[in-house]
Design a protein around this motif. Structure first.
Motif: not given
Length: 234
Positions: A172-187
């Motif tokens: 088995g194992a354990s895992y960690s995850q980051s918060d979502v890092i988002q690319m923002y696009v202005t339209r």
């Protein structure tokens, strides 16, 4: 900010990263996984341009996972297999040439580089696909006999960075995850899309650092501090 100037004289400079992303946002309808991969490719290309001299990145798409059999008890056996959307490694020129010719796990296992990074590409809700990405990282780590493996889950706009740590007994194992890092696009209706700073530079910088340190636990020079999200039982 510290990485923006890296690769300024390369095709995939920071400036051209934004140009390419804005070009793709105005050209391609990013409603499918295939179209989203054009954005993902761009981040990998930018990361490769920031490498120090003497190092090369080898990027492989649709990398087959060797069949990996695991068990949680004598009566419970499961088999992991499938295809990883992206794998990336950084190696010397000679090793990179070899991995370019033979991008298979048999070669990787016998002549393992200092890094092997796994990325899964999806379209919409990333959080729903974390288990699949972790399972693929688990299979790769078991096959390569590594205690730590870093990876990512992305749709091109949003990125979640993942860290998998195997238990001492490899059960088995354990895992960690980051918060979502988002690319923002202005339209807007009459103007071409504009990709906002500095998130793309940040994503590319983290991506490069994690590829180069994919077998290493988090250190003081990392971008994150980890608290395990949960155990992994395979």
């Amino acid at each position: 900010m510290a990485t923006t100037s890296l690769g300024d004289d390369e095709l995939w400079s920071s400036t051209n990263l934004y140009r390419q992303l804005e070009f793709l946002e105005s050209l391609i309808s990013t409603t499918t996984e295939a179209s989203r991969r054009t954005l993902i490719d761009t981040f990998f290309f930018r990361a490769s341009a920031m490498l120090p001299a003497g190092h090369r990145m080898v990027l492989n798409m649709e990398h087959d996972i060797p069949v990996t059999t695991t068990s949680t008890s004598p009566s419970s056996v499961s088999t992991l297999s499938g295809t990883i959307d992206y794998t990336a490694l950084v190696a010397s020129q000679d090793d990179a040439n070899m991995f370019m010719r033979f991008p298979i796990f048999k070669i990787l296992k016998s002549h393992i580089p200092s890094s092997f990074f796994v990325t899964e590409a999806k379209v919409l809700d990333l959080s729903a696909h974390v288990p699949q990405a972790i399972a693929e990282m688990y299979a790769c780590g078991k096959h390569l006999q590594k205690k730590i493996l870093r990876g990512a889950l992305t749709n091109g706009h949003d990125w979640i960075f993942l860290l998998l740590k195997f238990n001492n007994d490899d059960d088995g194992a354990s895992y960690s995850q980051s918060d979502v890092i988002q690319m923002y696009v202005t339209r807007s209706r009459n103007d071409p899309p504009v990709v906002r700073h500095p998130e793309p530079d940040m994503i590319a910088a983290i991506l490069l650092h994690w590829i180069r340190n994919s077998f290493v636990d988090l250190r003081s020079d990392d971008w994150f501090e980890a608290a395990p999200v949960g155990p992994v039982h395979m």
